[in-house]
Design an enzyme around this catalytic site. Structure first.
Site, PDB file in Angstrom:
ATOM      1  N   LYS A  46     -34.629  24.496  33.171  1.00 21.07           N
ATOM      2  CA  LYS A  46     -35.265  25.642  32.143  1.00 21.07           C
ATOM      3  C   LYS A  46     -34.776  25.255  30.442  1.00 21.07           C
ATOM      4  CE  LYS A  46     -35.908  29.131  35.565  1.00 21.07           C
ATOM      5  NZ  LYS A  46     -35.499  30.745  35.741  1.00 21.07           N
TER       6      LYS A  46
ATOM      7  N   PRO B 100     -38.408  32.913  32.348  1.00 16.90           N
ATOM      8  CA  PRO B 100     -39.628  31.937  32.634  1.00 16.90           C
ATOM      9  C   PRO B 100     -39.136  31.206  33.763  1.00 16.90           C
ATOM     10  CG  PRO B 100     -38.620  32.102  30.194  1.00 16.90           C
ATOM     11  CD  PRO B 100     -37.727  32.762  30.859  1.00 16.90           C
ATOM     12  N   GLU B 101     -40.202  30.872  34.556  1.00 11.27           N
ATOM     13  CA  GLU B 101     -40.050  29.751  35.665  1.00 11.27           C
ATOM     14  C   GLU B 101     -40.187  28.520  35.216  1.00 11.27           C
ATOM     15  OE1 GLU B 101     -39.540  30.937  38.816  1.00 11.27           O
ATOM     16  OE2 GLU B 101     -40.049  33.179  38.144  1.00 11.27           O
TER      17      GLU B 101
ATOM     18  N   ASN C  59     -37.435  34.361  39.315  1.00  8.76           N
ATOM     19  CA  ASN C  59     -37.710  35.570  40.461  1.00  8.76           C
ATOM     20  C   ASN C  59     -39.104  35.651  41.140  1.00  8.76           C
ATOM     21  OD1 ASN C  59     -35.251  36.774  39.532  1.00  8.76           O
ATOM     22  ND2 ASN C  59     -36.121  38.333  38.210  1.00  8.76           N
TER      23      ASN C  59
ATOM     24  N   ARG D 184     -30.927  40.703  39.838  1.00  8.98           N
ATOM     25  CA  ARG D 184     -32.243  40.050  39.589  1.00  8.98           C
ATOM     26  C   ARG D 184     -33.149  41.091  40.677  1.00  8.98           C
ATOM     27  NH1 ARG D 184     -33.212  35.229  37.623  1.00  8.98           N
ATOM     28  NH2 ARG D 184     -31.835  34.394  36.492  1.00  8.98           N
TER      29      ARG D 184
END
Ligand SMILES: [Zn+2]
Length: 260
Positions: free
Chosen positions: A51, A2-3, A165, A250
């Site tokens: 995060k 998750p961002e 990402n 990634r």
């Protein structure tokens, strides 16, 4: 993964449901904390750091969680007679008189002393959505390793905290930078960092990660998730590849014509 904007809005939702209220039930489904009982503790606040999510209580405890790859939270109103959220993926349940907050598939679930929070978030670089966001510090952290590819450096949460990402791919497209470019070769790192902050901030209170200004489904991003399709700016096929240290690669998306 998750961002940071998802974590920010999750923290806000949990804060609205839990802060200022006393827990009437807690249920930890992780072996190490299975016997922890937070009943009768007042939740004082819920905050995000990069995060990481920190749920603090008046007794000086912090429930520290991290979504990692697949974690998510659901908040729902407590209804008399209704069963609480049961699932093999459930890791943690926190319930007050009004709301039930359930964390599923969390990558980290632990209880620490609030005074010891630094031990779990102290390594993080400046938080892009934090009250003390410090772009100059983020730039100096990025610049420490001039040979590192910018696409990898921006994902390293020790440099700045909150990008994943999607935003790294989009940010580098918008700045015209190839993700493989060494950090030291980029003249205006501050502009990269400032744009990262603006993108996260613009999306924190709404679903999705819109970087094009177009919220229609399929139109939200320039390059992310668009490998092999034409660049929205020049028509060149978007490239897709992996980058990063072995075992932590990634996905990257970039336009070989727009990004140099
Ligand atoms: Zn292009």
């Amino acid at each position: 993964m998750p961002e940071g904007d998802v974590i920010w809005s999750t923290a806000r939702r949990l804060h609205e449901a839990l802060a200022g209220q006393v827990l009437i039930r807690s249920d930890f489904r992780v072996p190490k904390f299975a016997t922890v009982d937070l009943r009768e503790q007042l939740v004082t606040e819920v905050v995000s750091r990069g995060k990481h999510l920190l749920i603090r209580t008046g007794d000086g405890l912090t429930v520290h969680t991290h979504l990692k790859m697949e974690g998510f939270w659901r908040v729902r109103a407590v209804r008399p007679g209704a069963h609480s959220a049961e699932s093999a993926k459930l890791r943690l349940l926190l319930v007050n008189a009004q709301w039930e907050a359930a964390g599923y598939s969390l990558g980290v679930t632990e209880v620490i002393r609030t005074a010891d929070e630094e031990s779990v978030v102290g390594h993080l670089g400046p938080d892009l959505l934090g009250p003390d966001w410090d772009p100059a510090l983020a730039v100096s952290r990025l610049a420490r390793d001039p040979d590192q590819p910018i696409g990898t450096a921006l994902l390293d949460q020790r440099n700045l905290a909150g990008l994943g990402n999607v935003y790294v791919s989009e940010l580098l497209f918008l700045r015209g930078l190839d993700p493989a470019r060494p950090v030291g070769s980029i003249k205006d790192l501050r502009a990269v960092v400032d744009l990262g902050h603006r993108l996260l901030d613009a999306n924190k209170a709404r679903p999705g990660h819109v970087t094009t200004g177009d919220t229609r489904r399929g139109m939200e991003n320039w390059v992310y998730g668009r490998g092999g399709r034409p660049c929205r700016r020049c028509g060149t096929r978007i490239k897709k590849g992996e980058q990063g240290p072995a075992g932590e690669e990634r996905l990257r998306f970039w336009c070989p014509n727009c990004q140099l």
